[in-house]
Design an enzyme around this catalytic site. Structure first.
Site, PDB file in Angstrom:
ATOM      1  N   LYS A  40       0.827  -1.214   0.000  1.00  0.00           N
ATOM      2  CA  LYS A  40       0.000   0.000   0.000  1.00  0.00           C
ATOM      3  C   LYS A  40       0.859   1.261   0.000  1.00  0.00           C
ATOM      4  CE  LYS A  40      -3.772  -2.392   2.260  1.00  0.00           C
ATOM      5  NZ  LYS A  40      -4.435  -2.791   1.013  1.00  0.00           N
ATOM      6  N   ASN A 185     -11.752   3.085   3.333  1.00  0.00           N
ATOM      7  CA  ASN A 185     -12.863   2.613   2.500  1.00  0.00           C
ATOM      8  C   ASN A 185     -14.007   2.276   3.453  1.00  0.00           C
ATOM      9  OD1 ASN A 185     -12.383   0.057   3.585  1.00  0.00           O
ATOM     10  ND2 ASN A 185     -11.318  -0.703   1.777  1.00  0.00           N
ATOM     11  N   LEU A 222     -16.105   4.529  -1.438  1.00  0.00           N
ATOM     12  CA  LEU A 222     -17.220   3.572  -1.400  1.00  0.00           C
ATOM     13  C   LEU A 222     -17.211   2.644  -2.616  1.00  0.00           C
ATOM     14  CD1 LEU A 222     -19.826   6.330  -0.425  1.00  0.00           C
ATOM     15  CD2 LEU A 222     -18.905   4.596   1.127  1.00  0.00           C
ATOM     16  N   ASP A 253      -5.186   2.587  -3.458  1.00  0.00           N
ATOM     17  CA  ASP A 253      -3.833   3.172  -3.405  1.00  0.00           C
ATOM     18  C   ASP A 253      -3.673   4.239  -4.492  1.00  0.00           C
ATOM     19  OD1 ASP A 253      -3.321   1.373  -1.396  1.00  0.00           O
ATOM     20  OD2 ASP A 253      -2.419  -0.109  -2.742  1.00  0.00           O
ATOM     21  N   SER A 283      -7.031   3.171 -12.624  1.00  0.00           N
ATOM     22  CA  SER A 283      -6.231   2.017 -12.178  1.00  0.00           C
ATOM     23  C   SER A 283      -7.005   0.701 -12.312  1.00  0.00           C
ATOM     24  CB  SER A 283      -5.744   2.217 -10.742  1.00  0.00           C
ATOM     25  OG  SER A 283      -6.732   1.822  -9.835  1.00  0.00           O
TER      26      SER A 283
HETATM   27  O1  RIB Z   1      -3.795  -2.223  -1.763  1.00  0.00           O
HETATM   28  C1  RIB Z   1      -3.211  -3.224  -2.549  1.00  0.00           C
HETATM   29  C2  RIB Z   1      -1.953  -3.703  -1.899  1.00  0.00           C
HETATM   30  O2  RIB Z   1      -2.278  -4.312  -0.671  1.00  0.00           O
HETATM   31  C3  RIB Z   1      -1.202  -4.747  -2.669  1.00  0.00           C
HETATM   32  O3  RIB Z   1      -0.218  -4.189  -3.503  1.00  0.00           O
HETATM   33  C4  RIB Z   1      -0.631  -5.653  -1.601  1.00  0.00           C
HETATM   34  O4  RIB Z   1       0.747  -5.592  -1.525  1.00  0.00           O
HETATM   35  C5  RIB Z   1      -1.280  -5.202  -0.304  1.00  0.00           C
HETATM   36  O5  RIB Z   1      -0.397  -4.519   0.447  1.00  0.00           O
END
Ligand code: RIB
Length: 316
Positions: A40, A185, A222, A253, A283
């Site tokens: 993340k 979230n 959401l 992310d 994404s």
């Molecule tokens: O949010 C997605 C991420 O969560 C992935 O890349 C994985 O590594 C986890 O950390």
């Protein structure tokens, strides 16, 4: 150039794609396997970088082959590795990800490894970057002491502190109340507030609990239902941008990294949310986590198309 800094996780993602996810005891034949950079923290810092900010991560890897995957990613992106340290006797972070090809939804198990070994000294080494950055972002995928220290650095230098409270777990209230922006979230928001969230009205109730705790700005993502924002006085609701989703892993992310870049670039809150919403939407149209993160130009194009706003004209 606007700068985003933050403590965050470096994780190698090992991903299997399958027509359906197995139930307990079942073996499912998948269609595709990928191994690459994730985590993340790293995904969000990568997203901030691709969204147009200088982005600096403070993190740790193990002394193993997986660390090369992460360091190579930073080299290819042209991002600094100056605050990525190595820990002996522990592996680089790893994640086992399963993606359901029908729904584009995922399940993830993460092994924190070296991400759990970040010390105050590691963070102190990056003090200059905290001093000179325009926004600080962190998550809960490193040891909680490092999250608290990152928050203290942000406060020490008066930088906007963005907390993405994922993966959810119990943390000291001090970290939450010091968040200038919290970005859970719906599941994470429910964990921290006790409010079950199914729609924007529920998100409003959960956000009120965060505001009561002292958070300045609450952003609840959401998924397909969009994003809800409040600072306790004003509210913004943005529906999700309609796209063809192939893999939702890392969408949060991409949203968070783009949001951090927008805050660092001094966007008004509404525009920062639109920019992040576009980053998140783009994404999910690509496979993977870090590889699926959008670039500034594509985000700008989508913001213009969806909202009729030209961020380039307005902010550059
Ligand atoms: O949010 C997605 C991420 O969560 C992935 O890349 C994985 O590594 C986890 O950390």
């Amino acid at each position: 150039m606007a700068k985003v800094a933050g403590v965050g996780s470096l994780v190698v993602d090992v991903t299997a794609y399958a027509p359906h996810l197995p139930v307990h005891g079942e073996t499912t034949v998948g269609t595709m396997f990928r191994m690459g950079p994730g985590g993340k923290g790293s995904n969000q810092i990568t997203a901030a970088h691709r969204a147009g900010a200088e982005a600096v991560i403070i993190s740790k890897v193990g002394n193993d082959f997986m660390s090369e995957i992460m360091l190579d990613h930073y080299k290819k992106e042209g991002m600094t590795t100056r605050h990525i340290k190595t820990a002996d006797g522990v592996s680089t972070g790893a994640a086992l990800i399963e993606v359901d090809e029908k729904s584009a939804q995922n399940r993830i198990i993460i092994i924190k490894g070296a991400n759990d070994k970040i010390t105050d000294t590691d963070i102190l080494c990056a003090e200059d970057d905290f001093k000179t950055c325009d926004a600080v972002i962190t998550q809960l995928e490193t040891n909680i002491d490092s999250v608290a220290e990152c928050m203290r650095m942000a406060k020490k230098y008066g930088k906007p502190f963005i907390l993405n409270p994922a993966p959810f777990q119990k943390i000291p209230e001090e970290i939450i109340k010091n968040a200038d922006y919290i970005t859970p979230n719906e599941t994470e928001a429910e964990f921290f507030t006790g409010v079950h969230i199914e729609n924007a009205a529920d998100a409003k109730k959960a956000a009120a609990v965060f505001i009561e705790k002292g958070v300045k700005n609450v952003i609840i993502t959401l998924g397909k239902s969009g994003v809800y924002y409040t600072d306790g006085k004003t509210e913004i609701y943005l529906p999700a941008i309609k796209v063809k989703a192939v893999d939702t892993t890392g969408a949060g992310d991409a949203f968070n990294g783009a949001f951090a870049a927008a805050i660092a670039m001094n966007f008004e809150i509404g525009d920062a949310l639109r920019f992040a919403n576009a980053g998140g939407a783009l994404s999910v149209t690509k496979l993977g986590t870090a590889p699926s993160v959008a670039y500034k130009k594509d985000i700008y194009d989508l913001v213009l198309k969806e909202y009729g706003i030209n961020p380039e004209k307005k902010y550059e």
